[in-house]
Design a protein around this motif. Structure first.
Motif, PDB file in Angstrom:
ATOM      1  N   PRO A   1     -19.634   2.895  19.546  1.00  0.00           N
ATOM      2  CA  PRO A   1     -19.075   4.148  20.067  1.00  0.00           C
ATOM      3  C   PRO A   1     -18.120   3.933  21.235  1.00  0.00           C
ATOM      4  O   PRO A   1     -17.417   4.865  21.620  1.00  0.00           O
ATOM      5  CB  PRO A   1     -20.325   4.923  20.516  1.00  0.00           C
ATOM      6  CG  PRO A   1     -21.318   3.868  20.853  1.00  0.00           C
ATOM      7  CD  PRO A   1     -21.071   2.742  19.881  1.00  0.00           C
TER       8      PRO A   1
ATOM      9  N   TRP B   1     -24.594   9.843  19.096  1.00  0.00           N
ATOM     10  CA  TRP B   1     -23.910   8.977  20.063  1.00  0.00           C
ATOM     11  C   TRP B   1     -24.862   7.925  20.643  1.00  0.00           C
ATOM     12  O   TRP B   1     -24.531   6.725  20.678  1.00  0.00           O
ATOM     13  CB  TRP B   1     -23.327   9.826  21.201  1.00  0.00           C
ATOM     14  CG  TRP B   1     -22.699   9.005  22.291  1.00  0.00           C
ATOM     15  CD1 TRP B   1     -21.480   8.390  22.246  1.00  0.00           C
ATOM     16  CD2 TRP B   1     -23.276   8.687  23.570  1.00  0.00           C
ATOM     17  NE1 TRP B   1     -21.261   7.710  23.425  1.00  0.00           N
ATOM     18  CE2 TRP B   1     -22.336   7.877  24.252  1.00  0.00           C
ATOM     19  CE3 TRP B   1     -24.474   9.004  24.202  1.00  0.00           C
ATOM     20  CZ2 TRP B   1     -22.574   7.383  25.537  1.00  0.00           C
ATOM     21  CZ3 TRP B   1     -24.707   8.511  25.481  1.00  0.00           C
ATOM     22  CH2 TRP B   1     -23.766   7.713  26.135  1.00  0.00           C
TER      23      TRP B   1
ATOM     24  N   SER C   1     -16.484   8.029  25.769  1.00  0.00           N
ATOM     25  CA  SER C   1     -17.088   8.041  24.449  1.00  0.00           C
ATOM     26  C   SER C   1     -18.033   9.235  24.294  1.00  0.00           C
ATOM     27  O   SER C   1     -17.985   9.953  23.291  1.00  0.00           O
ATOM     28  CB  SER C   1     -17.850   6.729  24.226  1.00  0.00           C
ATOM     29  OG  SER C   1     -18.583   6.773  23.032  1.00  0.00           O
TER      30      SER C   1
ATOM     31  N   PHE D   1     -17.726  12.337  21.553  1.00  0.00           N
ATOM     32  CA  PHE D   1     -18.767  12.667  20.581  1.00  0.00           C
ATOM     33  C   PHE D   1     -19.255  14.101  20.751  1.00  0.00           C
ATOM     34  O   PHE D   1     -19.490  14.810  19.763  1.00  0.00           O
ATOM     35  CB  PHE D   1     -19.945  11.690  20.699  1.00  0.00           C
ATOM     36  CG  PHE D   1     -19.759  10.421  19.932  1.00  0.00           C
ATOM     37  CD1 PHE D   1     -18.756   9.522  20.270  1.00  0.00           C
ATOM     38  CD2 PHE D   1     -20.584  10.095  18.866  1.00  0.00           C
ATOM     39  CE1 PHE D   1     -18.572   8.341  19.567  1.00  0.00           C
ATOM     40  CE2 PHE D   1     -20.411   8.927  18.151  1.00  0.00           C
ATOM     41  CZ  PHE D   1     -19.404   8.045  18.494  1.00  0.00           C
TER      42      PHE D   1
END
Lengths: 116, 345
Positions: A93, B265, B335, B339
């Motif tokens: 991610p 995530w 990040s 998400f």
């Protein structure tokens, strides 16, 4: 094992164990919605043509590609390892390319911020 | 087995060599509130010296003789706990209400915690309680600077006890407090012997206490700090490269979180970087829920989320703390943001 569908009982993953404060809610419906949302999000993140993750009866996730190769995984955390095995890619991610793609799709400024 | 309340809490006392773990344990065991406590002592070396100090609890004490609680002893620890539980059920030991494990000073506590959280048998009988880490005020700063194990012990702590604070000046204690907070900004700090330790407060029995609730009382602002990687200002610089790379990253989210997006995530983050995520703690405001959800994790393993009956302060935002190694905070923040936005659409 479920006598009707043959699905194996499994230990709930931590993402499946949120106790909603909705005593009147339909637990089964909430479960289905949650699984559908997980699948939709994972497929968006994978974002690759031909890769697909599906929910099977609320028990497992089924990963498949265009050639028909597939793998069954029991829980969300195992999806990423299976994706890497099947498609020889890295699920990270923090990958700048992935994050940039997601940001481009949304085109919105995010909300979390670091504390001071 | 029923809900968590039926499980026997397992509290962990960890800390570097000579940091006062056994002294703390003796104090705990002398407290009437901890009368029904079984103890497992993990010894390092051939002679279990510490065990000699714990004769009062000898019938319930299992001494692990073969080394530290790291990987080689995980199965032995699991077996020891299963044996202890079996004896309890058969009436061969008193029906203890809680268990305290004292680790070796050289132990990375993570494998021990893995054993407790992941062993399919143990988790039906035991639950992780409070992790208390002792830090020696005389040598603690040096240990943190030089030994990764010491940093990990602090990083996983729910509570930190600074020991031997009467042997150093106030400035040294304050410096050590800052050093500890750099690696774990959410754990409350107690000073011994300066503070009379309330053991029932120290071992609250809930690994699920929120990081902010733990540090602050109702109405107090939560701890929010993004802690830099650098060594303590003016202090000793980390000589262990791994320790130098560890930092605590705190994120605040104003709007309610989508649980699905957050879960996707975090599972992906732990898949890719779990070995570098020493600790995850968070109190979260989840969309559709009026009460806060608390999460805890160590490396790849997440504890099942729990909810608090009410918000500990007036602050209704989500606070997430990640203690990480070699992971840049801006990338984590960006990040997570990306998400979470997926769920908004």
């Amino acid at each position: 094992m479920c006598a009707l569908c043959g699905g194996l009982e499994r230990e709930p993953h931590w993402t499946d164990r949120l106790q909603r404060d909705d005593p009147d809610g339909d637990g089964a419906a909430l479960w289905r919605q949650s699984r559908e949302a997980q699948v939709a999000l994972v497929n968006r993140i994978l974002g690759q043509d031909g890769l697909e993750v599906r929910d099977w009866n609320g028990h497992v996730f089924v990963l498949s590609n265009r050639t028909g190769r597939s793998e069954i995984v029991p829980q969300l955390a195992a999806v990423w390892s299976a994706v890497e095995r099947l498609w020889q890619c890295r699920c990270d991610p923090l990958d700048p390319a992935l994050v940039a793609r997601l940001e481009q799709e949304d085109g919105l400024e995010g909300e979390p911020r670091r504390g001071t | 087995m029923g809900p968590d309340g039926d499980l026997i809490p397992v509290h962990i006392i960890t800390g570097f060599l000579g940091s006062g773990k056994t002294t703390l344990l003796r104090g705990v065991l002398a407290s009437p509130a901890f009368a029904n406590t079984a103890v497992v002592v993990n010894e390092f070396g051939a002679v279990a010296l510490d065990h000699l100090l714990l004769q009062r609890v000898d019938p319930d004490t299992v001494v692990l003789q073969t080394g530290c609680v790291c990987c080689t002893l995980r199965s032995e620890l699991g077996a020891a706990l299963r044996d202890l539980y079996d004896k309890r059920e058969r009436g061969r030991v008193p029906p203890f209400d809680r268990l305290v494990i004292e680790t070796t000073g050289l132990a990375d506590p993570a494998p021990l915690l893995f054993t407790l959280m992941a062993d399919p048998v143990l988790r039906y009988h035991f639950r992780l309680g409070t992790i208390v880490t002792t830090v020696d005020a005389v040598n603690g700063a040096r240990h943190l600077a030089q030994h990764l194990e010491s940093v990990k012990q602090v990083a996983v702590a729910d509570q930190v006890v600074l020991t031997k604070t009467d042997l150093v000046d106030r400035a040294s204690v304050d410096g050590l407090r800052a050093a500890v907070a750099r690696y774990n900004p959410t754990a409350p700090l107690f000073e011994a012997p300066a503070e009379s330790l309330a053991f029932d407060r120290l071992f609250r029995g809930e690994a699920s206490d929120s990081p902010d609730q733990a540090r602050a009382g109702p109405g107090s602002p939560p701890a929010r700090a993004r802690v830099p990687v650098a060594a303590p200002d003016g202090g000793e610089h980390a000589t262990d490269g791994h320790a130098r790379d560890i930092s605590a990253v705190s994120l605040t989210v104003d709007l309610p979180l989508d649980w699905t997006a957050f879960g996707v995530w975090l599972t992906m983050l732990l898949h890719a970087h779990g070995e570098n995520v020493l600790r995850v703690k968070g109190i979260l405001r989840i969309r559709g829920m009026s009460i806060p959800v608390v999460i805890h994790g160590i490396h790849h393993l997440m504890h099942p989320p729990t909810s608090l009956p009410r918000w500990p302060t007036a602050d209704r935002r989500s606070h997430l703390v990640l203690i990480v190694r070699k992971l840049p905070a801006p990338a984590i923040e960006r990040s997570l943001r990306a998400f979470l936005r997926l769920a908004v659409r």
